[in-house]
Design an enzyme around this catalytic site. Structure first.
Site, PDB file in Angstrom:
ATOM      1  CE  LYS A 145       0.258   7.580  20.622  1.00  0.00           C
ATOM      2  NZ  LYS A 145       1.602   8.174  20.780  1.00  0.00           N
ATOM      3  CE1 TYR A 177       2.684 -10.988  -9.174  1.00  0.00           C
ATOM      4  CE2 TYR A 177       1.688 -10.613  -7.012  1.00  0.00           C
ATOM      5  CZ  TYR A 177       1.661 -10.463  -8.386  1.00  0.00           C
ATOM      6  OH  TYR A 177       0.625  -9.788  -8.984  1.00  0.00           O
TER       7      TYR A 177
END
Length: 338
Positions: A41, A240
Site C-alpha cells: 500500500k 529563512y
C-alpha cells in the site's frame, strides 16, 4: 497545423534509489517464518508498488493494498497473485484475483451483488479501527463460505512490542476463529519476533520488506545534488530566519526541500557527503542548506538517507516513524531501480 515536439526534460534533482534485491532478500527472510502477504500500500511505502510486486512475484503468496484504486494499478500492471484490499471497498474490479475485506453481513451482501470473487473477514481484536466483533467472526465466515467467496480471516496487532497486549489479542483472535476453515493471518512486520503461536497461515508484512525495522536491510537510498557552494561571511546566516554564523561558514545548497518530503527542521539533523556527517542548518521549499568542510565539492552527492544515514535516524530527527518518512518523499524525487 503544426505539431509541438514532445521533449523529456530531466532536472538534476533528488533521487530515491530502490534496491529491489534488498527487498527480495528481506522477503525471503520473512518466508523462512511463514508464507508472505507483501503489503504494498501507499505505493509500496514509497518504493513503487508495481516494481516491488514484480520483484516479489516468485516470493510472495499475495499482496495487500489499502484501496481498490491501488489494487487497480496492480491489476493493470498484470499482477496475477491475489491482491487483498485492507480498507473499505465501495466498488469491485473486473479481476478474479482481488480480495475485499469485510466486517459485516451488509458488506458481504453488497460485494457479492457486485460479483466480488473473494472476501476476507476482518476481526477487531483491539485495534478498534476496522473489523467485526470477535463474536461475529465465525458467523460472517460461514456466511461468506456459503456464497463461495471466503478467502481468509485476519486481524491486526495494535502494539506488537507490548507482549501482554499482544497475548490478549492473540487469545481473542484464536478463540474467535477456532474451527473456521479458511487461512488466518494476524502478524505484521512488528510481530515476526513474537513466536510461532502468532503465525497462523501467513505473515502480512510491509515495513520489514523495505528495511524500516531492525534486522532487515534498508532498500531506499535518497540522494540529492549540490546546486552550489557558498561562503557565508561572519555575522550572516542562510535560509529563512536561521541563526547567524559568528565566524562565517561554507554552505552547500542541496536540491531537496520540504516540498520533496524533506521536512523543515525541528531539531538537529545531518546529511552525509562522502561519508562525512554535515549539519543541516535550514530547509526551504525546494532546497536545503548544510554547513560543509573544505573537502566537499559541487560534484559531490548528498545522502539524505541510506547506509550512512539510516531511515530510523532521519525519522527521529523529524520526531516521527520510518513509515512516514518512506511515504513522504514526493513526485519530484525520481525513483530509480537496481
Amino acid at each position: 497545423m503544426s505539431r509541438r515536439a514532445s521533449v523529456a526534460y530531466t532536472d538534476n534533482m533528488s533521487e530515491a534509489h530502490i534496491n529491489l534485491a534488498a527487498v527480495r532478500r528481506n522477503a525471503k527472510k520473512i518466508t523462512k517464518t511463514a508464507p508472505l502477504i507483501a503489503v504494498v500500500k501507499a505505493d509500496a511505502y514509497g518504493h513503487g508498488a508495481v516494481a516491488v510486486c514484480g520483484a516479489l512475484s516468485d516470493t510472495a503468496s499475495a499482496f495487500a493494498v489499502a484501496t481498490v484504486a491501488e489494487a487497480a494499478e496492480l491489476i493493470a500492471a498484470g499482477i496475477k497473485l491475489p491482491v487483498l484490499v485492507l480498507g473499505k471497498s465501495h466498488c469491485v474490479l473486473p479481476a478474479p484475483n482481488v480480495v475485499y475485506s469485510v466486517s459485516s453481513f451488509a458488506e458481504i451482501d453488497r460485494l457479492c451483488r457486485l460479483s466480488a470473487p473473494g472476501l476476507a473477514v476482518k476481526v477487531n481484536t483491539g485495534m478498534n479501527r476496522y473489523g467485526c466483533a470477535p463474536s461475529d467472526a465465525a458467523k460472517l465466515a460461514a456466511y461468506a463460505r456459503e456464497r463461495g467467496v471466503l478467502h481468509s480471516v485476519y486481524s491486526h496487532l495494535r502494539a506488537p512490542e507490548d507482549r501482554g497486549l499482544s497475548e490478549k489479542q492473540l487469545a481473542v483472535f484464536s478463540a474467535a476463529t477456532k474451527g473456521i476453515r479458511a487461512p488466518r493471518h494476524l502478524i505484521a512486520s512488528g510481530g515476526i519476533a513474537l513466536g510461532r503461536d502468532y503465525l497462523f497461515d501467513y505473515a502480512r508484512c510491509g515495513i520489514a520488506l523495505y528495511g524500516g525495522i531492525e534486522g532487515f536491510e534498508q532498500a531506499m537510498t535518497v540522494t540529492a545534488p549540490i546546486a552550489e557552494l557558498r561562503d557565508v561571511p561572519p555575522g550572516e546566516g542562510c535560509g529563512y530566519g536561521s541563526a547567524v554564523f559568528g565566524d562565517g561558514a561554507r554552505v552547500a545548497v542541496i536540491e531537496i526541500g520540504y516540498a520533496d518530503g524533506f521536512r523543515r527542521l525541528t531539531g538537529p539533523r545531518f546529511v552525509a557527503i562522502g561519508g562525512i556527517e554535515c549539519p543541516v542548518v535550514a530547509v526551504c521549499m525546494d532546497v536545503s542548506l548544510s554547513v560543509v568542510p573544505p573537502c566537499v565539492t559541487a560534484d559531490d552527492t548528498v545522502e539524505i538517507t541510506g547506509r550512512n544515514m539510516p531511515i530510523g535516524r532521519l525519522a527521529r530527527s523529524y520526531g516521527t516513524i520510518p513509515y512516514e518518512v518512506m511515504t513522504s518523499f514526493g513526485a519530484r524525487v525520481t525513483r530509480k531501480y537496481g
